[in-house]
Design a protein around this motif. Structure first.
Motif, PDB file in Angstrom:
ATOM      1  N   TRP A 150      65.038   9.279  61.354  1.00  0.00           N
ATOM      2  CA  TRP A 150      66.379   8.688  61.390  1.00  0.00           C
ATOM      3  C   TRP A 150      66.670   7.914  60.104  1.00  0.00           C
ATOM      4  CZ3 TRP A 150      70.098   8.821  65.412  1.00  0.00           C
ATOM      5  CH2 TRP A 150      69.713   9.564  66.531  1.00  0.00           C
ATOM      6  N   THR A 151      65.655   7.254  59.566  1.00  0.00           N
ATOM      7  CA  THR A 151      65.834   6.502  58.320  1.00  0.00           C
ATOM      8  C   THR A 151      66.131   7.431  57.153  1.00  0.00           C
ATOM      9  OG1 THR A 151      64.300   4.787  59.116  1.00  0.00           O
ATOM     10  CG2 THR A 151      64.755   4.855  56.754  1.00  0.00           C
ATOM     11  N   VAL A 152      65.391   8.538  57.075  1.00  0.00           N
ATOM     12  CA  VAL A 152      65.619   9.516  56.016  1.00  0.00           C
ATOM     13  C   VAL A 152      67.033  10.095  56.126  1.00  0.00           C
ATOM     14  CG1 VAL A 152      64.949  11.791  55.140  1.00  0.00           C
ATOM     15  CG2 VAL A 152      63.193  10.111  55.720  1.00  0.00           C
ATOM     16  N   GLY A 153      67.460  10.383  57.355  1.00  0.00           N
ATOM     17  CA  GLY A 153      68.807  10.896  57.553  1.00  0.00           C
ATOM     18  C   GLY A 153      69.870   9.911  57.103  1.00  0.00           C
ATOM     19  N   PHE A 154      69.655   8.626  57.385  1.00  0.00           N
ATOM     20  CA  PHE A 154      70.620   7.604  56.984  1.00  0.00           C
ATOM     21  C   PHE A 154      70.666   7.463  55.466  1.00  0.00           C
ATOM     22  CE2 PHE A 154      71.731   3.163  56.032  1.00  0.00           C
ATOM     23  CZ  PHE A 154      72.972   3.090  56.648  1.00  0.00           C
ATOM     24  N   VAL A 155      69.501   7.420  54.825  1.00  0.00           N
ATOM     25  CA  VAL A 155      69.456   7.314  53.369  1.00  0.00           C
ATOM     26  C   VAL A 155      70.081   8.547  52.726  1.00  0.00           C
ATOM     27  CG1 VAL A 155      67.921   7.203  51.366  1.00  0.00           C
ATOM     28  CG2 VAL A 155      67.441   5.800  53.389  1.00  0.00           C
ATOM     29  N   HIS A 156      69.795   9.714  53.310  1.00  0.00           N
ATOM     30  CA  HIS A 156      70.328  10.978  52.795  1.00  0.00           C
ATOM     31  C   HIS A 156      71.852  10.991  52.804  1.00  0.00           C
ATOM     32  CE1 HIS A 156      71.092  15.234  52.251  1.00  0.00           C
ATOM     33  NE2 HIS A 156      71.648  15.297  53.458  1.00  0.00           N
ATOM     34  N   THR A 157      72.458  10.598  53.913  1.00  0.00           N
ATOM     35  CA  THR A 157      73.919  10.642  54.000  1.00  0.00           C
ATOM     36  C   THR A 157      74.566   9.521  53.191  1.00  0.00           C
ATOM     37  OG1 THR A 157      75.766  10.873  55.543  1.00  0.00           O
ATOM     38  CG2 THR A 157      74.132   9.198  56.095  1.00  0.00           C
ATOM     39  N   MET A 158      73.942   8.339  53.164  1.00  0.00           N
ATOM     40  CA  MET A 158      74.516   7.232  52.404  1.00  0.00           C
ATOM     41  C   MET A 158      74.486   7.506  50.904  1.00  0.00           C
ATOM     42  SD  MET A 158      75.841   4.895  54.229  1.00  0.00           S
ATOM     43  CE  MET A 158      75.969   3.591  52.988  1.00  0.00           C
ATOM     44  N   SER A 159      73.456   8.214  50.431  1.00  0.00           N
ATOM     45  CA  SER A 159      73.347   8.501  48.999  1.00  0.00           C
ATOM     46  C   SER A 159      74.483   9.376  48.509  1.00  0.00           C
ATOM     47  CB  SER A 159      71.999   9.191  48.704  1.00  0.00           C
ATOM     48  OG  SER A 159      71.936  10.460  49.334  1.00  0.00           O
ATOM     49  N   GLN A 160      75.147  10.083  49.427  1.00  0.00           N
ATOM     50  CA  GLN A 160      76.276  10.933  49.047  1.00  0.00           C
ATOM     51  C   GLN A 160      77.621  10.322  49.446  1.00  0.00           C
ATOM     52  OE1 GLN A 160      74.953  15.393  49.554  1.00  0.00           O
ATOM     53  NE2 GLN A 160      74.114  14.213  51.254  1.00  0.00           N
ATOM     54  N   MET A 161      77.668   9.777  50.666  1.00  0.00           N
ATOM     55  CA  MET A 161      78.950   9.293  51.184  1.00  0.00           C
ATOM     56  C   MET A 161      79.401   7.999  50.525  1.00  0.00           C
ATOM     57  SD  MET A 161      79.910  11.631  53.097  1.00  0.00           S
ATOM     58  CE  MET A 161      81.403  10.776  53.601  1.00  0.00           C
ATOM     59  N   VAL A 162      78.476   7.203  50.009  1.00  0.00           N
ATOM     60  CA  VAL A 162      78.865   5.952  49.376  1.00  0.00           C
ATOM     61  C   VAL A 162      79.740   6.212  48.147  1.00  0.00           C
ATOM     62  CG1 VAL A 162      76.851   5.775  47.830  1.00  0.00           C
ATOM     63  CG2 VAL A 162      77.986   3.701  48.644  1.00  0.00           C
ATOM     64  N   PHE A 163      79.566   7.383  47.510  1.00  0.00           N
ATOM     65  CA  PHE A 163      80.419   7.759  46.377  1.00  0.00           C
ATOM     66  C   PHE A 163      81.656   8.524  46.841  1.00  0.00           C
ATOM     67  CE2 PHE A 163      75.996   7.699  44.760  1.00  0.00           C
ATOM     68  CZ  PHE A 163      76.118   6.682  43.825  1.00  0.00           C
ATOM     69  N   THR A 164      81.513   9.286  47.926  1.00  0.00           N
ATOM     70  CA  THR A 164      82.615  10.135  48.379  1.00  0.00           C
ATOM     71  C   THR A 164      83.768   9.328  48.951  1.00  0.00           C
ATOM     72  OG1 THR A 164      80.997  11.872  48.895  1.00  0.00           O
ATOM     73  CG2 THR A 164      83.196  12.104  49.840  1.00  0.00           C
ATOM     74  N   ILE A 165      83.467   8.259  49.711  1.00  0.00           N
ATOM     75  CA  ILE A 165      84.530   7.502  50.379  1.00  0.00           C
ATOM     76  C   ILE A 165      85.422   6.749  49.395  1.00  0.00           C
ATOM     77  CG2 ILE A 165      83.247   7.241  52.531  1.00  0.00           C
ATOM     78  CD1 ILE A 165      82.458   4.462  51.650  1.00  0.00           C
ATOM     79  N   THR A 166      84.967   6.595  48.167  1.00  0.00           N
ATOM     80  CA  THR A 166      85.768   5.880  47.161  1.00  0.00           C
ATOM     81  C   THR A 166      86.632   6.821  46.341  1.00  0.00           C
ATOM     82  OG1 THR A 166      83.953   5.987  45.553  1.00  0.00           O
ATOM     83  CG2 THR A 166      84.034   4.061  47.000  1.00  0.00           C
ATOM     84  N   LEU A 167      86.507   8.137  46.556  1.00  0.00           N
ATOM     85  CA  LEU A 167      87.271   9.097  45.765  1.00  0.00           C
ATOM     86  C   LEU A 167      88.743   9.085  46.177  1.00  0.00           C
ATOM     87  CD1 LEU A 167      84.878  12.196  45.764  1.00  0.00           C
ATOM     88  CD2 LEU A 167      85.309  10.619  43.866  1.00  0.00           C
ATOM     89  N   PRO A 168      89.653   9.253  45.209  1.00  0.00           N
ATOM     90  CA  PRO A 168      91.086   9.368  45.544  1.00  0.00           C
ATOM     91  C   PRO A 168      91.437  10.818  45.874  1.00  0.00           C
ATOM     92  CG  PRO A 168      90.790   9.304  43.167  1.00  0.00           C
ATOM     93  CD  PRO A 168      89.414   9.176  43.759  1.00  0.00           C
ATOM     94  N   PHE A 169      92.209  11.011  46.933  1.00  0.00           N
ATOM     95  CA  PHE A 169      92.675  12.344  47.323  1.00  0.00           C
ATOM     96  C   PHE A 169      94.194  12.324  47.348  1.00  0.00           C
ATOM     97  CE2 PHE A 169      88.434  11.955  49.145  1.00  0.00           C
ATOM     98  CZ  PHE A 169      87.852  13.172  48.801  1.00  0.00           C
ATOM     99  N   CYS A 170      94.802  13.008  46.374  1.00  0.00           N
ATOM    100  CA  CYS A 170      96.259  12.992  46.258  1.00  0.00           C
ATOM    101  C   CYS A 170      96.847  14.388  46.377  1.00  0.00           C
ATOM    102  CB  CYS A 170      96.680  12.327  44.947  1.00  0.00           C
ATOM    103  SG  CYS A 170      95.791  12.927  43.492  1.00  0.00           S
ATOM    104  N   GLY A 171      96.075  15.350  46.878  1.00  0.00           N
ATOM    105  CA  GLY A 171      96.535  16.715  47.086  1.00  0.00           C
ATOM    106  C   GLY A 171      95.978  17.649  46.037  1.00  0.00           C
ATOM    107  N   PRO A 172      95.740  18.926  46.403  1.00  0.00           N
ATOM    108  CA  PRO A 172      95.950  19.571  47.703  1.00  0.00           C
ATOM    109  C   PRO A 172      94.972  19.056  48.765  1.00  0.00           C
ATOM    110  CG  PRO A 172      94.744  21.043  46.258  1.00  0.00           C
ATOM    111  CD  PRO A 172      95.132  19.851  45.423  1.00  0.00           C
ATOM    112  N   ASN A 173      95.219  19.443  50.020  1.00  0.00           N
ATOM    113  CA  ASN A 173      94.413  18.921  51.122  1.00  0.00           C
ATOM    114  C   ASN A 173      93.915  20.012  52.076  1.00  0.00           C
ATOM    115  OD1 ASN A 173      96.903  19.566  52.204  1.00  0.00           O
ATOM    116  ND2 ASN A 173      96.868  17.880  53.683  1.00  0.00           N
ATOM    117  N   ILE A 174      93.765  21.236  51.568  1.00  0.00           N
ATOM    118  CA  ILE A 174      93.355  22.367  52.407  1.00  0.00           C
ATOM    119  C   ILE A 174      91.856  22.615  52.247  1.00  0.00           C
ATOM    120  CG2 ILE A 174      93.626  24.841  52.831  1.00  0.00           C
ATOM    121  CD1 ILE A 174      96.495  24.603  51.905  1.00  0.00           C
ATOM    122  N   VAL A 175      91.121  22.581  53.375  1.00  0.00           N
ATOM    123  CA  VAL A 175      89.685  22.843  53.408  1.00  0.00           C
ATOM    124  C   VAL A 175      89.465  24.195  54.084  1.00  0.00           C
ATOM    125  CG1 VAL A 175      87.429  22.040  54.199  1.00  0.00           C
ATOM    126  CG2 VAL A 175      89.177  20.380  53.545  1.00  0.00           C
TER     127      VAL A 175
END
Length: 313
Positions: A150-175
């Motif tokens: 569980w610790t490895v999983g938390f470190v793994h996701t935080m190492s990526q999401m901590v940078f992703t959540i600060t990104l600006p998204f102003c379009g396009p928005n299609i995944v």
């Protein structure tokens, strides 16, 4: 600054598997049944391991119960949303929901990756050091191993999401997928994300590939060790390891493919995502129950106890 803030998107559009209504209706029933089977099969394993004293005290089944819990969690993050989207014309997900989906996918995915390594170590000790098995794989080691996963999983996701959540998204928005897939979402940011894309590939793709190779090496070491001792032991070890090797292949195969080729022009990501979030959690309980006499016997004991208790009252 105000114009930029006003242009920020608040949701993403998921293209899903198809936009043909007849196929969407067919997929709705298929994946609804698949999700029900995933929850029923994995929950049955968790309940059996929890309430059967023999299995609960056995390291392999204790780890298997945790694996089933992670499978249920991964499928629950993606499948219900995918199923309901088949009946919707507008398949949208909020920005916060998208970030949460990616966070928990990598959290549980990283945890399951580590847990599979722990299960390989468990099989090595059980087959190659049977006399010391209970001493090495004691309750303290098991709890510590699960906590480590569980610790490895938390470190793994935080190492990526901590940078992703600060990104600006102003379009396009299609995944172009059935859920928010991190490599595809990064391409939608209205800023340079080349370095972050490389981080995702290195963190998720290469880590998965390295762990997969290490698991294969561990299984080869087990087979070589057993073969040197006796030829009869080799066939027994192959029978024991076949389920574990199948599960490892099913888990790491799609994961490696998605992150080694994340930006291809071909729309294969969504089909691999279905395999990873639906097919693998569906097959795991089948592999471990149909081929395992102890698990089937434990389920039979619990069923007998349940019937007896109802007759008593």
């Amino acid at each position: 600054m105000n114009m930029r803030n006003s242009s920020m998107i608040s949701e993403f559009v998921l293209l899903g598997l198809t936009n043909i209504w007849e196929l969407e209706l067919l997929f709705f029933f298929i994946f609804l049944l698949a999700y029900a089977a995933i929850m029923a099969g994995n929950l049955l394993i968790v309940v059996t391991v929890t309430f059967d004293s023999r299995l609960h005290s056995t390291p392999m089944y204790f780890l298997l119960g945790n694996l089933s819990f992670l499978d249920m969690s991964i499928s629950t993050i993606t499948t219900p949303k995918m199923v309901t989207d088949f009946l919707r014309e507008s398949k949208t997900i909020s920005l916060g929901g998208c970030m949460a989906q990616m966070f928990f996918l990598h959290f549980f995915g990283g945890s399951e990756m580590t847990l599979l390594i722990v299960m390989a170590v468990d099989r090595y000790v059980a087959i190659c050091k049977p006399l010391h098995y209970t001493a090495i794989m004691n309750r303290r080691v098991l709890l510590g191993s699960v906590l480590l996963s569980w610790t490895v999983g938390f470190v793994h996701t935080m190492s990526q999401m901590v940078f992703t959540i600060t990104l600006p998204f102003c379009g396009p928005n299609i995944v172009d997928n059935i859920f928010c897939d991190l490599p595809l979402v990064l391409k939608l940011a209205c800023t340079e994300t080349y370095v972050l894309q490389l981080l995702v590939i290195a963190d998720s793709g290469l880590l998965s590939f390295i762990c997969f190779i290490l698991l294969l090496i561990s299984y080869i070491v087990i087979l070589v060790t057993v073969r040197r001792r006796s030829s009869d032991g080799l066939s027994k070890a192959l029978s024991t390891l076949s389920a574990h090797i199948t599960v490892v292949t099913l888990f790491f195969g799609p994961c490696i493919f998605i992150y080694v080729w994340p930006f291809s022009r071909f729309s294969v990501d969504k089909f691999l995502s279905v395999f990873y979030s639906v097919i693998t959690p569906l097959l795991n309980p089948i592999i471990y129950t149909l081929r395992n006499q102890e698990m089937r016997a434990a389920m039979s004991r619990l069923r007998t106890q349940h019937v007896s208790s109802r007759q008593t009252f």
